[in-house]
Scaffold this active site. Structure first.
Site, mmCIF file in Angstrom:
data_model
loop_
_atom_site.group_PDB
_atom_site.id
_atom_site.type_symbol
_atom_site.label_atom_id
_atom_site.label_comp_id
_atom_site.label_asym_id
_atom_site.label_seq_id
_atom_site.Cartn_x
_atom_site.Cartn_y
_atom_site.Cartn_z
ATOM 1 N N ASP A 32 0.813 -1.218 0.000
ATOM 2 C CA ASP A 32 0.000 0.000 0.000
ATOM 3 C C ASP A 32 0.849 1.272 0.000
ATOM 4 O O ASP A 32 2.037 1.243 0.360
ATOM 5 C CB ASP A 32 -0.886 0.043 1.263
ATOM 6 C CG ASP A 32 -1.985 -1.006 1.220
ATOM 7 O OD1 ASP A 32 -1.959 -1.870 0.327
ATOM 8 O OD2 ASP A 32 -2.869 -0.950 2.101
ATOM 9 N N HIS A 51 3.731 -2.275 3.082
ATOM 10 C CA HIS A 51 3.781 -0.935 2.489
ATOM 11 C C HIS A 51 5.079 -0.783 1.695
ATOM 12 O O HIS A 51 6.151 -1.015 2.252
ATOM 13 C CB HIS A 51 3.681 0.134 3.576
ATOM 14 C CG HIS A 51 2.368 0.091 4.306
ATOM 15 N ND1 HIS A 51 2.135 -0.798 5.331
ATOM 16 C CD2 HIS A 51 1.219 0.808 4.131
ATOM 17 C CE1 HIS A 51 0.890 -0.615 5.774
ATOM 18 N NE2 HIS A 51 0.308 0.346 5.053
HETATM 19 ZN ZN ZN Z 1 -2.518 3.114 3.326
#
Ligand code: ZN
Length: 468
Positions: free
Chosen positions: A288, A430
């Site tokens: 992400d 991430h």
């Molecule tokens: Zn996020």
């Protein structure tokens, strides 16, 4: 005697001469009238004293030596048409096409009569392409206008072998494989839902019906050497205002679900269109908040090393800042998801703002990679039914949180994965932290050794559907 003889013969000669003249005259008149008649039929007819009707048929060459283009025009009435269609060297193909043209004219005439309007026009245009230098792909676009307003638009396609004239169906292209059909159906539907030109106008029940995994739903297909295009008629699955819904898929993506003889060129093993071994264990890695200019490329290289496909939930603003990296993610066969433009808590902002966050991100992803995102993940996982109902993409959460944003420790990434691991897991990471890139290889090595196949989240969704 001589004179007598001449005198005696004169009536007979006169009779012969007169007969000859009359015969000649009749023949000449006949030819003149034939000629006039012929011309009359070919180029002009007169419907009434006021209308001047013009009908014409012309035949021209196409870009392919064994296909000619027939153009029929009719102007000057209240029922005009301008129709182009191909004439091939195969009777069976020509028969199908002329039958379609005749039916189209009939439908046009009856619709015009039903509408009691003043004036109509039927326009049929043809597009030709070839595939693998072996198949011809013919697309006929049929457009009816009534009183200068668009009335109906539909598509007819033909695919046939250049050497034998044999028609090829989508069923044959996909090797009569139901699983491949399921994969195609799912992908086409997800692309329709994700496309902003159509998504707001889709009729949900019709969409489900017309993208159900049935062969006849995918028979309107055109191909060229680079792409497959699947068509829906105007008004069939969406409000006519949305035009003619079409989904174009690169051949390199289609290859994994095509019969071997129809595979063409390089294969990009995007798992979105890759068939599954139902018995294999799977995991979906998700990243992400990127793309990040230095971390994302390292992650892409590691994924390639392990032949792994993943899903990247991108922020619109980061796509704007690093378009080349976003494009690289897609070109290397990964799935791209929408993660909003600026990472707000969607449950705490207004509807207008939610749509702006969502649409601006879908649009910049489309502008950048040429495809709309196929999935959505809300920032912080903050979502409710109201927000979900506003968005036209599957909302994807996760089943394993690595907390990589919190500990920023490369060694802990694997610990969290091992702790929660299960089949069809969706792992949250991430691609903006160096520690995540540093810890990823041990995660990939571990999961590979455990027998997991690395797939996208859409794959996991599809597998869950297929298993139901
Ligand atoms: Zn996020």
């Amino acid at each position: 005697m001589k004179q007598d003889g001449q005198i005696k013969r004169r009536p007979w000669i006169e009779f012969a001469l007169i007969s000859t003249i009359i015969t000649l005259a009749v023949v000449i008149i006949f030819f003149i009238s034939m000629n006039g008649n012929f011309k009359f039929q070919k180029t002009t007819t007169t419907a009434s004293a006021t209308d001047h009707v013009k009908e014409s048929v012309s035949i021209t060459d196409s870009e392919f030596p064994d296909i000619r283009i027939v153009t029929e025009r009719n102007s000057g009435t209240n029922m005009t048409y301008n129709i182009s269609y191909p004439k091939t060297t195969f009777d069976n193909v020509n028969q199908e096409i002329t039958q379609y043209i005749t039916t189209s004219k009939d439908i046009y005439q009856s619709e015009l009569k039903n509408s009691e309007m003043a004036k109509g026009d039927l326009h049929i245009e043809v597009a030709l392409a070839q595939y693998q230098s072996e198949l011809y792909s013919i697309t006929l676009k049929n457009n009816i206008t009534i009183d200068d307003r668009a009335h109906n638009t539909s598509i007819q396609t033909y695919l046939f072998n250049k050497t034998t004239g044999e028609f090829i169906s989508t069923k044959e292209l996909l090797n009569d494989n139901e699983l491949y059909l399921n994969i195609l159906a799912k992908y086409v539907k997800s692309q329709l839902l994700a496309n902003n030109n159509y998504s707001n106008y889709l009729y949900s029940e019709k969409l489900i019906e017309k993208t159900a995994p049935q062969w006849e739903n995918f028979n309107r297909v055109a191909m060229n050497e680079d792409t497959f295009t699947f068509y829906f008629n105007k008004g069939e699955i969406a409000d006519p205002i949305a035009g003619l819904p079409t989904i174009t898929i690169p051949v390199s993506f289609m290859n994994p679900i095509l019969a071997e003889t129809y595979q063409n060129g390089e294969t990009i093993n995007t798992n979105i269109l890759t068939p599954y071994d139902i018995n294999t264990k799977r995991v979906a890695l998700t990243f992400d908040d990127g793309p990040h200019p230095t971390v994302t490329p390292q992650i892409l290289n590691l994924l390639d090393k392990y032949n792994a496909k993943a899903t990247f939930f991108m922020l619109g603003q980061r796509v704007q800042n690093s378009p080349d990296i976003a494009k690289d993610v897609w070109n290397r066969g990964h799935e791209v998801g929408n993660h909003t433009w600026g990472h707000p808590v969607l449950t705490r902002i207004g509807d207008q703002q939610i749509l702006e966050e969502f649409n601006s991100t879908s649009n910049i992803i489309h502008e950048t990679i040429g495809q709309y995102p196929s999935v959505f993940r809300p920032p912080y996982g903050a979502i409710n039914d109201h927000v979900t109902s506003m968005l036209n993409l599957p909302v994807i959460m996760w089943s394993i949180d690595t907390l990589d944003w919190k500990h920023r420790n490369a060694n802990q990434l694997l610990t969290y994965v091992q702790y929660g691991m299960h089949n069809n897991a969706i792992i949250l990471m991430h691609d903006i932290h160096q520690s995540t890139a540093d810890g990823l290889e041990s995660v990939l090595a571990y999961l590979q050794q455990q027998g997991y196949q690395f797939v996208t989240v859409s794959d996991i969704l599809l597998i869950e559907q297929l298993n139901q």
